[in-house]
Scaffold this active site. Structure first.
Site, PDB file in Angstrom:
ATOM      1  N   LYS A 136       4.047  41.104  -2.138  1.00  0.00           N
ATOM      2  CA  LYS A 136       4.134  40.758  -0.766  1.00  0.00           C
ATOM      3  C   LYS A 136       5.118  41.772   0.039  1.00  0.00           C
ATOM      4  O   LYS A 136       6.004  42.401  -0.550  1.00  0.00           O
ATOM      5  CB  LYS A 136       4.518  39.102  -0.544  1.00  0.00           C
ATOM      6  CG  LYS A 136       3.303  38.232  -1.097  1.00  0.00           C
ATOM      7  CD  LYS A 136       3.985  36.837  -0.909  1.00  0.00           C
ATOM      8  CE  LYS A 136       2.980  35.939  -1.141  1.00  0.00           C
ATOM      9  NZ  LYS A 136       1.944  35.888  -0.407  1.00  0.00           N
ATOM     10  N   ARG A 182      -4.989  30.009  -7.126  1.00  0.00           N
ATOM     11  CA  ARG A 182      -6.385  29.633  -7.637  1.00  0.00           C
ATOM     12  C   ARG A 182      -6.434  29.725  -9.191  1.00  0.00           C
ATOM     13  O   ARG A 182      -7.135  28.966 -10.133  1.00  0.00           O
ATOM     14  CB  ARG A 182      -7.593  30.272  -6.777  1.00  0.00           C
ATOM     15  CG  ARG A 182      -7.518  31.833  -7.304  1.00  0.00           C
ATOM     16  CD  ARG A 182      -8.352  32.609  -6.104  1.00  0.00           C
ATOM     17  NE  ARG A 182      -7.569  32.738  -5.072  1.00  0.00           N
ATOM     18  CZ  ARG A 182      -8.127  33.394  -3.781  1.00  0.00           C
ATOM     19  NH1 ARG A 182      -9.196  33.783  -3.763  1.00  0.00           N
ATOM     20  NH2 ARG A 182      -7.278  33.388  -2.607  1.00  0.00           N
TER      21      ARG A 182
HETATM   22  N1  BES Z   1       0.882  31.458  -1.302  1.00  0.00           N
HETATM   23  C1  BES Z   1       0.010  32.263  -0.732  1.00  0.00           C
HETATM   24  C2  BES Z   1      -0.484  31.525   0.608  1.00  0.00           C
HETATM   25  C3  BES Z   1       0.427  31.500   1.567  1.00  0.00           C
HETATM   26  C4  BES Z   1       0.517  32.350   2.748  1.00  0.00           C
HETATM   27  C5  BES Z   1       0.899  30.246   1.641  1.00  0.00           C
HETATM   28  C6  BES Z   1       1.379  31.920   3.577  1.00  0.00           C
HETATM   29  C7  BES Z   1       1.707  29.832   2.695  1.00  0.00           C
HETATM   30  C8  BES Z   1       2.032  30.737   3.586  1.00  0.00           C
HETATM   31  C9  BES Z   1      -1.126  32.774  -1.646  1.00  0.00           C
HETATM   32  O1  BES Z   1      -0.724  32.877  -3.105  1.00  0.00           O
HETATM   33  C10 BES Z   1      -1.421  34.013  -1.247  1.00  0.00           C
HETATM   34  O2  BES Z   1      -0.471  34.763  -1.116  1.00  0.00           O
HETATM   35  N2  BES Z   1      -2.842  34.174  -0.920  1.00  0.00           N
HETATM   36  C11 BES Z   1      -3.315  35.398  -0.657  1.00  0.00           C
HETATM   37  C12 BES Z   1      -4.709  35.727  -1.077  1.00  0.00           C
HETATM   38  C13 BES Z   1      -5.271  36.726  -0.875  1.00  0.00           C
HETATM   39  C14 BES Z   1      -4.526  37.996  -1.613  1.00  0.00           C
HETATM   40  C15 BES Z   1      -6.687  36.821  -1.480  1.00  0.00           C
HETATM   41  C16 BES Z   1      -3.467  35.410   0.881  1.00  0.00           C
HETATM   42  O3  BES Z   1      -3.391  34.338   1.449  1.00  0.00           O
HETATM   43  O4  BES Z   1      -3.005  36.314   1.546  1.00  0.00           O
HETATM   44 ZN    ZN Z   2       0.271  34.559  -3.689  1.00  0.00          ZN
END
Ligand code: BES
Ligand code: ZN
Ligand code: ZN
Length: 481
Positions: A260, A334
């Site tokens: 991230k 997931r």
């Molecule tokens: N934990 C995150 C989702 C999230 C984002 C929670 C912001 C709270 C605030 C999750 O694991 C994630 O990073 N999801 C990705 C999925 C993508 C790579 C398909 C996302 O939402 O960007």
């Molecule tokens: Zn994530």
């Protein structure tokens, strides 16, 4: 963290600081507001959110007026409860809140608001921090009401809101200490205190049990993963079936090798909010006398990059034998839920509800205050939506379109862990989860938005909100009948 002690009193006690709720407009709740004329002369109209410090009879009797608005619903009472706690002068340790003729349900909401609004997280402050100077110093609040119907709702509100504060504590603790191991220890203590069975799997057992999703995510981290299952069984008169509650417990989500950004990572200690809500809700079941069997499943790990981390392109096999191609290691929630949901289905759950901070796309779709709800059974979806309505936690149903299954088709495995770029990311995540619940009625709640508050608003504090605890409790309480 909440040190607010609540009690019920049938009548106003002399000499104890009084808080009065005031309706907007000419009427007054129960006619119990002293010196209402003076308050109104000072510009206090009873508008929601308005507060005024005034005098009651003599100059000694200082009172706090809190506006409710003109047609207050439970949410207005919840907000007023928090407002009252936050508006008290620093040196007030005890107060009584006069609720007039308000309905028992609204007073219960007020109690929730008071507890939630009083909450703050100071465990990580340094030695020089003077809590006395900054905290509302109130530690005891009496609710003045002669309504005999209030008692059960009042007790329930105290139990449930205190659990929500527990969830906040778990979420707000930093990932340096809130590791999967520590979370599982807290789970074990809570289980013991409430006569629940608690089973904790370590890395070796997780591997031996075939939890390929949890293993894949934990591979990059130097802290041990845990898989926790808590079982609650009612004392008597059990309703048929077992409700499975499943929580995403990523104690820190760096994104893994699909790292991230700095900003994106900043709040990712809260990525275990689903597991925290499940654990906190389970801590109430004995006190609430829930009449249905409940199993809680919490998949706990960090998601970190390292030489041993799962790489984009790797394929894992989840507990139910289905394979997943990992194309983005940041879509890790997931993967751990795939195992947890498989286990819940395998254990014979009659209904499954999962809570997860799953997708940023859900925050884009519904914002920071509303959770997304998806499921394979409209009956169960409706029951969860109703529980959200009753508890004051906003939920909104999103579709699970069969046609979008093509978004998670993989060229080499049963599915891939990301959907089509920029298209319905919340739905493709949920469609993947659906592959692991077999035929069991299941509802997925994406709490990525409301799990965290950006500021001290209404009865929220900046940080973890404990969203989901009240909805789960409502859902289980509704099964009593
Ligand atoms: N934990 C995150 C989702 C999230 C984002 C929670 C912001 C709270 C605030 C999750 O694991 C994630 O990073 N999801 C990705 C999925 C993508 C790579 C398909 C996302 O939402 O960007
Ligand atoms: Zn994530
Ligand atoms: Zn995550």
């Amino acid at each position: 963290m909440s040190k607010l002690q609540l009690s019920l009193d049938a009548s106003v006690q002399k000499g104890v600081f009084e808080i009065h709720l005031v309706l907007e407009g000419p009427s007054v709740l129960g006619g119990s507001v002293p010196r209402e004329d003076l308050a109104r002369a000072a510009g206090f109209t009873g508008k929601a959110g308005q507060v005024l410090v005034g005098y009651a009879e003599g100059l000694d009797d200082v009172v706090l007026y809190v506006g409710l608005g003109s047609e207050p619903d439970a949410e207005a009472f919840r907000a007023a409860g928090a407002q009252a706690m936050r508006s008290l002068a620093k040196d007030i340790a005890r107060a009584q809140i006069v609720v007039g003729e308000s309905s028992a349900g609204n007073v219960a909401a007020l109690v929730e608001g008071a507890i939630l609004g009083h909450y703050r997280y100071d465990a990580l402050r340094g030695a020089g921090f003077d809590a006395e100077k900054t905290l509302p110093s109130i530690s005891e609040l009496a609710v003045v009401s002669a309504d005999p119907e209030l008692r059960p709702l009042f007790d329930r509100a105290v139990v449930v809101s205190s659990a929500q504060c527990l969830a906040r504590d778990l979420i707000n603790e930093h990932a340096a200490t809130m590791t999967p191991e520590r979370f599982s220890q807290v789970a074990s203590e809570i289980s013991q205190a409430n006569g629940m069975e608690c089973r904790i799997w370590d890395r070796a057992t997780i591997e031996a049990e075939g939890l390929g999703g949890l293993m894949a995510v934990s591979r990059g981290s130097s802290v041990e993963p845990r898989f926790v299952k808590i079982s609650y069984r009612p004392n008597s008169g059990s309703v048929e079936g077992t409700v499975a509650l499943v929580g995403k417990g990523i104690t820190f989500d760096s994104g893994g090798l699909s790292l991230k950004s700095g900003d994106g990572m900043m709040t990712m200690k809260t990525d275990m909010s689903g597991a925290a809500a499940v654990l906190a809700a389970m801590s109430t079941l004995r006190s609430l006398g829930i009449g249905v069997a409940v199993d809680g499943y919490m998949a706990l790990t960090e998601n970190m990059p390292s030489g041993s981390a799962t790489k984009p392109g790797d394929v894992l096999v989840a507990r139910n034998g289905k394979s997943i191609e990992v194309l983005n290691t940041d879509a890790e929630g997931r993967l751990v839920l795939a195992d947890a949901l498989s286990l819940a289905a395998e254990d014979g759950a009659s209904e499954i509800i999962d809570l997860a901070t799953l997708t940023g796309a859900c925050v884009v779709a519904l914002g920071r205050e509303i959770a997304g709800v998806m499921g394979n059974s409209q009956t169960l979806v409706d029951a969860v939506l109703k529980s959200g309505e009753r508890s004051g936690e906003p939920l909104w149903q999103l579709p699970l379109p069969e046609r979008y299954k093509k978004h998670i088709e993989s060229e080499i495995a049963d599915m891939k862990n990301i959907g089509a770029p920029g298209a319905a990311g919340t739905l493709s995540a949920a469609l993947l989860l659906q592959e692991f619940v077999a035929q069991v009625p299941w509802v997925h709640v994406d709490i990525a938005g409301p799990s965290r508050s950006e500021g001290d608003e209404r009865y929220f504090r900046k940080g973890g909100t404990g969203f989901g605890v009240r909805t789960i409790c409502e859902f289980l309480l509704a099964k009593q009948a």
